[in-house]
Scaffold this active site. Structure first.
Site, mmCIF file in Angstrom:
data_model
loop_
_atom_site.group_PDB
_atom_site.id
_atom_site.type_symbol
_atom_site.label_atom_id
_atom_site.label_comp_id
_atom_site.label_asym_id
_atom_site.label_seq_id
_atom_site.Cartn_x
_atom_site.Cartn_y
_atom_site.Cartn_z
ATOM 1 N N GLU A 33 1.059 1.173 3.383
ATOM 2 C CA GLU A 33 -0.184 1.045 2.633
ATOM 3 C C GLU A 33 -1.340 1.310 3.585
ATOM 4 O O GLU A 33 -1.370 0.785 4.701
ATOM 5 C CB GLU A 33 -0.331 -0.346 2.006
ATOM 6 C CG GLU A 33 0.622 -0.595 0.848
ATOM 7 C CD GLU A 33 0.335 -1.906 0.147
ATOM 8 O OE1 GLU A 33 0.211 -1.891 -1.088
ATOM 9 O OE2 GLU A 33 0.238 -2.946 0.830
ATOM 10 N N ASP A 48 7.329 -0.335 2.512
ATOM 11 C CA ASP A 48 5.929 0.013 2.243
ATOM 12 C C ASP A 48 5.194 0.646 3.408
ATOM 13 O O ASP A 48 5.245 0.142 4.541
ATOM 14 C CB ASP A 48 5.129 -1.260 1.910
ATOM 15 C CG ASP A 48 5.529 -1.905 0.605
ATOM 16 O OD1 ASP A 48 6.197 -1.258 -0.204
ATOM 17 O OD2 ASP A 48 5.156 -3.076 0.400
ATOM 18 N N GLU A 84 12.030 -3.107 -1.231
ATOM 19 C CA GLU A 84 10.841 -2.260 -1.121
ATOM 20 C C GLU A 84 10.547 -2.008 0.350
ATOM 21 O O GLU A 84 10.708 -2.890 1.194
ATOM 22 C CB GLU A 84 9.654 -2.953 -1.793
ATOM 23 C CG GLU A 84 8.407 -2.117 -1.915
ATOM 24 C CD GLU A 84 7.334 -2.823 -2.746
ATOM 25 O OE1 GLU A 84 6.154 -2.721 -2.360
ATOM 26 O OE2 GLU A 84 7.678 -3.482 -3.752
#
Length: 286
Positions: free
Chosen positions: A110, A108, A106
């Protein structure tokens, strides 16, 4: 050449020009209708403007999200996002690549909301084989709610580079030869979601979501994927260079250092209290 032959030739040229135009349009990114599926949130997720704009909404009942129809194994993924304006405390707008399963990879972005007038926190992380703990956080040097800005992930066999409007903010290097896992074998989809995380997102959960401000809305446009994998062979990307061989030159390294010096507020390699058994191995590699 006869008149009929000339007409046929002219028609062929027009068809070819249209084909080139369509190919260029596809290369620049299709529409959200073609590239993404809304996965949750019912009518809170809307695809507008003939597929060129997507909005996600969060209210007291539910947030919303979408995912790409295609998987990618390496690429340059761009998305323009305009974040929730005003008092966004408690909300999280997530934009990331991810594979599936307990040992997933993953990458990311955010965006952690905050009270009106306070800056967003941009949270980044890299998971490899199901393990993360590689958070780096930043303040942005602009208001991300006033206009769209481009958030990009450049992912090739040697680097994962995070950029904001073309400015690199983080470079996660392939250090497998030094015992550091790197995401290079699992195809990933693009995901985004807008959800409530007021138990931790704003000042560690001290500031709660003000539901009188709902619905909270984030907007997306300008998706572009120059990528391979998921049925797209990588051979052409290797031969063309570009993102496949991209790394930070001295100028780009200087820009990234400027961002990290002035706007980085957390780095996992600087948090010895969190890792009493010792920092992660890459933290000791120059």
């Amino acid at each position: 050449m006869s008149s009929s032959s000339a007409a046929a030739a002219a028609a062929a040229v027009r068809v070819a020009m249209v084909a080139v135009f369509l190919m260029a349009t596809m290369a620049a990114g299709g529409s959200f209708l073609e590239d993404f599926d809304v996965t949750w949130g019912d009518s809170r997720a809307k695809i507008l403007e003939n597929g060129q704009l997507l909005t996600l909404a969060l209210d007291r009942t539910s947030g919303s999200g979408f995912q790409s129809k295609h998987e990618y194994l390496f690429g340059k993924i761009d998305m323009q996002i305009k974040l929730v304006p005003g008092n966004s405390a408690g909300t999280v707008t997530a934009y990331y690549l991810s594979s599936m399963g307990a040992t997933h990879d993953e990458i990311d972005f955010e965006f952690l909301g905050n009270l009106s007038g306070e800056p967003y926190t941009l949270h980044t992380n890299v998971y490899t084989q199901g393990k993360g703990d590689r958070e780096m956080q930043f303040r942005l040097w602009f208001d991300p709610t006033k206009d769209f800005h481009t958030y990009s992930i450049i992912w090739n066999p040697k680097h994962v580079i995070f950029t904001v409007d073309g400015t690199p903010i983080r470079d996660f290097k392939n250090l497998e030869s030094r015992g550091v896992a790197f995401p290079r074998s699992q195809p990933m989809r693009v995901y985004s979601s807008l959800w409530n995380a007021d138990d931790w997102a704003t000042r560690g959960g001290l500031v709660k979501t003000d539901w009188s401000k709902a619905p909270f809305v984030a907007a997306y446009r300008g998706f572009r994927a120059e990528a391979c994998g998921g049925g797209r062979p990588c051979e052409a990307s290797k031969s063309k260079g570009g993102w496949w061989n991209q790394e930070l030159d001295l100028t780009s390294q200087g820009r990234m250092q400027w961002v990290q010096r002035n706007f980085m507020i957390y780095h996992y390699c600087h948090d010895a209290k969190r890792f009493p058994q010792g920092l992660l191995p890459e933290c000791s590699i120059p």
